[in-house]
Design a protein around this motif. Structure first.
Motif, PDB file in Angstrom:
ATOM      1  N   SER A  91       6.131  11.688   3.011  1.00  0.00           N
ATOM      2  CA  SER A  91       5.797  10.269   2.893  1.00  0.00           C
ATOM      3  C   SER A  91       7.045   9.404   2.979  1.00  0.00           C
ATOM      4  CB  SER A  91       5.075  10.011   1.560  1.00  0.00           C
ATOM      5  OG  SER A  91       3.846  10.706   1.495  1.00  0.00           O
ATOM      6  N   ASP A 148       2.417   9.231  -6.135  1.00  0.00           N
ATOM      7  CA  ASP A 148       2.917  10.583  -5.898  1.00  0.00           C
ATOM      8  C   ASP A 148       4.010  10.956  -6.892  1.00  0.00           C
ATOM      9  OD1 ASP A 148       1.194  10.916  -3.780  1.00  0.00           O
ATOM     10  OD2 ASP A 148       2.664  10.373  -2.245  1.00  0.00           O
ATOM     11  N   GLU A 180       0.832  -1.202   0.000  1.00  0.00           N
ATOM     12  CA  GLU A 180       0.000   0.000   0.000  1.00  0.00           C
ATOM     13  C   GLU A 180       0.872   1.260   0.000  1.00  0.00           C
ATOM     14  OE1 GLU A 180      -0.413  -2.555   2.006  1.00  0.00           O
ATOM     15  OE2 GLU A 180      -2.361  -3.372   1.383  1.00  0.00           O
ATOM     16  N   GLU A 192       1.237   4.087  -3.034  1.00  0.00           N
ATOM     17  CA  GLU A 192       1.013   5.515  -2.785  1.00  0.00           C
ATOM     18  C   GLU A 192       2.225   6.346  -3.220  1.00  0.00           C
ATOM     19  OE1 GLU A 192      -0.110   6.183   1.232  1.00  0.00           O
ATOM     20  OE2 GLU A 192      -1.990   5.069   1.074  1.00  0.00           O
TER      21      GLU A 192
END
Length: 207
Positions: free
Chosen positions: A179, A149, A141, A145
């Motif tokens: 992140s 991005d 996951e 992500e």
């Protein structure tokens, strides 16, 4: 005690991008600080003074910075070492016709293909970040992500520049860095982020 070597290199690398790898183009220090954007002002000033003392940069009384031949050599040697050791040309993701590293997203047979600009520094930075994500020991996951991005930033780089686009890009890059910190990848991507920031900073200066 000297500052962290990765932070020193980041400041030096951002300055290198602004100066276009030459010793003849001065840059106001606060512009470099804005692009680095990961440390308090006091720490940035300390690092700049260290680099000046080590003859890697020149700082004048008006707050302008220049690269020195030693500083240019430091950045280019480190980038060459990173390109040699990262293996970014050994896999299968096609980036503008060149192999910069395969990224698996959402399963073993699903390869994330990202088209980047013709700016060599930006291309290499995107490729390096993709390789970091590919090899990271993080859950799927988080990996998906991060890939999304990076793709969003890449897509902005392909669009016609505008003030709004530049602001959106900078916001997305800041979120991407946050992140990376959350999944303990910030240090691994640190060598590549200055080129990403510099690409959009240069776009804003040309508008």
């Amino acid at each position: 005690m000297k500052s962290d070597s990765n932070l020193r290199y980041r400041v030096l690398s951002v300055l290198h991008s602004f100066c276009k790898g030459t010793t003849s183009q001065p840059v106001i220090a606060y512009k470099v600080a804005q692009v680095v954007n990961i440390m308090p002002a006091e720490q940035f000033i300390k690092i700049v003074m260290e680099l000046n003392d080590d003859l890697l940069v020149i700082l004048n009384n008006q707050g302008a910075l220049w690269m020195t031949p030693l500083g240019i050599e430091e950045v280019e040697n480190r980038r060459n070492q990173q390109n040699t050791t990262s293996g970014i040309t050994q896999n299968t993701t096609n980036i503008h016709g060149s192999n910069y590293g395969g990224i698996q997203q959402g399963g073993q047979n699903n390869t994330q293909n990202i088209t980047v600009t013709n700016n060599p520094e930006f291309d290499k930075a995107i490729a390096g970040i993709l390789e970091v994500i590919k090899s990271a020991s993080i859950n799927n996951e988080d990996k998906e992500e991060l890939l999304a991005d990076v793709k969003a930033i890449n897509n902005l780089a392909l669009k016609e520049p505008s003030p709004n686009l530049i602001e959106r890009a900078k916001s997305r890059i800041n979120l991407l860095e946050a992140s990376f910190k959350a999944v303990d990848l910030a240090i691994k991507v640190a060598p590549y982020m200055p080129q990403i920031y510099a690409f959009f900073e240069n776009l804003s200066q040309r508008m």
